[in-house]
Design an enzyme around this catalytic site. Sequence first.
Site, PDB file in Angstrom:
ATOM      1  N   HIS A 102      -6.827  -8.580  -1.523  1.00  0.00           N
ATOM      2  CA  HIS A 102      -6.019  -7.746  -0.467  1.00  0.00           C
ATOM      3  C   HIS A 102      -4.573  -8.221  -0.305  1.00  0.00           C
ATOM      4  O   HIS A 102      -3.776  -8.161   0.884  1.00  0.00           O
ATOM      5  CB  HIS A 102      -6.426  -7.442   0.842  1.00  0.00           C
ATOM      6  CG  HIS A 102      -7.787  -6.524   0.746  1.00  0.00           C
ATOM      7  ND1 HIS A 102      -8.051  -5.702  -0.054  1.00  0.00           N
ATOM      8  CD2 HIS A 102      -8.786  -6.364   1.560  1.00  0.00           C
ATOM      9  CE1 HIS A 102      -9.143  -4.823  -0.090  1.00  0.00           C
ATOM     10  NE2 HIS A 102      -9.689  -5.511   1.153  1.00  0.00           N
ATOM     11  N   HIS A 171      -6.554   0.690   4.360  1.00  0.00           N
ATOM     12  CA  HIS A 171      -8.071   0.242   4.461  1.00  0.00           C
ATOM     13  C   HIS A 171      -8.464   0.657   5.707  1.00  0.00           C
ATOM     14  O   HIS A 171      -9.140   0.115   6.657  1.00  0.00           O
ATOM     15  CB  HIS A 171      -7.831  -1.072   4.449  1.00  0.00           C
ATOM     16  CG  HIS A 171      -9.198  -1.823   4.232  1.00  0.00           C
ATOM     17  ND1 HIS A 171     -10.317  -1.904   5.080  1.00  0.00           N
ATOM     18  CD2 HIS A 171      -9.373  -2.822   3.161  1.00  0.00           C
ATOM     19  CE1 HIS A 171     -11.037  -2.684   4.269  1.00  0.00           C
ATOM     20  NE2 HIS A 171     -10.547  -3.129   3.336  1.00  0.00           N
ATOM     21  N   GLU A 299     -10.982   3.370  -0.060  1.00  0.00           N
ATOM     22  CA  GLU A 299      -9.649   2.895  -0.517  1.00  0.00           C
ATOM     23  C   GLU A 299      -9.477   3.231  -1.960  1.00  0.00           C
ATOM     24  O   GLU A 299      -9.970   2.715  -3.029  1.00  0.00           O
ATOM     25  CB  GLU A 299      -9.963   1.052  -0.261  1.00  0.00           C
ATOM     26  CG  GLU A 299     -10.373   0.967   0.746  1.00  0.00           C
ATOM     27  CD  GLU A 299     -11.160  -0.551   0.640  1.00  0.00           C
ATOM     28  OE1 GLU A 299     -10.447  -1.543   0.176  1.00  0.00           O
ATOM     29  OE2 GLU A 299     -12.105  -0.914   1.376  1.00  0.00           O
TER      30      GLU A 299
END
Length: 339
Positions: A102, A171, A299
Amino acid sequence: MITKKLFDQYDGKDIYAYTISDGIEVTVCTLGATVLAIKVPNSSDEMTDVVLGMTNARDVIEKGDYMGAVVGRCANRIANGRFTLNGVEYFLAQNNGNAHLHGGIVGFNQKVFDASVDGNALTLTAISPDGEEGYSGNLTLTVRYTVHDSTLKIEYFAQSDKDTLFNPTNHAYFNLNGENDGSILDNYLQLNASHYLQIDKDLIPTTRCPVDGTPFDFRTLKPIGRDIGQDDPQLDIAGGYDHNFCLTAHHAALAYSPKTDIVMNVFTDMKGVQLYTGNFLSGNVGKSKYGKRSGFCLETQFYPNAINRDDCDKPILKAGEKFYSRTLFSFLCKKLNIG
Ligand code: GLA
């Protein structure tokens, strides 16, 4: 309509929360361009908040498990934090075992965005400098949130002054029963995907496999909890679903709660969607207490670790090129026949 309120302070800066309303009410703050709440009319003519979220800036950063945040530069995992671009090997921050996750230690989820408002659109901009977390190029990201007729549209615009990687996502953790319900196992889900990516023990995708005959078959609407407890090595590795599905349509997903009759349709121009069932959640903070499986994420993104795979588009952003991508979350209240 858009309203603005002071949310908190972070890093010496004021963090604002904007609420955009048109059928639904979406609240987004300038820290991490984070979606804090999505309130949707339910079958009792009340509003149900369908996303998990934090109540202050420190928790957003430290305890929020990326809840509602924009993540990147590259969402998901990059194996060993390594990739090669134009013959140069890059070494990214390894913040998840050996993997890069991420965007690294300080991703876009931790940045304070500049905001501007135009009609029902909120535009948020932040910069990631050359070399940050190991990525090349000064990269400018603009995220535009628009709410129209109970649909939240999230658009990503980006540009870099050197060739680089870019793969953003949002997210948000959803629970269509309401964020305080505690479990998503009775939320129904349908995914337009006939293949998913198996993962290794570090949750890095390996083989592309048909969903047919597996707990990963969401081609027809079923409760998320129906097969999650099956004795399946892939579910064992992740403690539930934490896998990328290979989308076959722009209409990526439909989710439904028989408790509220809230339906969510997800549309995207991306080829992959990570279904994550909150297997690692254990927090005691937030609008409610969020335990394991109290929210699910969809996502939308390039396939995880795509830069190191040969079977998919790679998230390469060339110097000076304009990146654009969008995902829509569209809500309605309707009783579905679930048989
Ligand atoms: C992602 C990953 C999960 C987990 C969460 C954050 O969705 O796929 O494995 O790391 O983010 O907790």
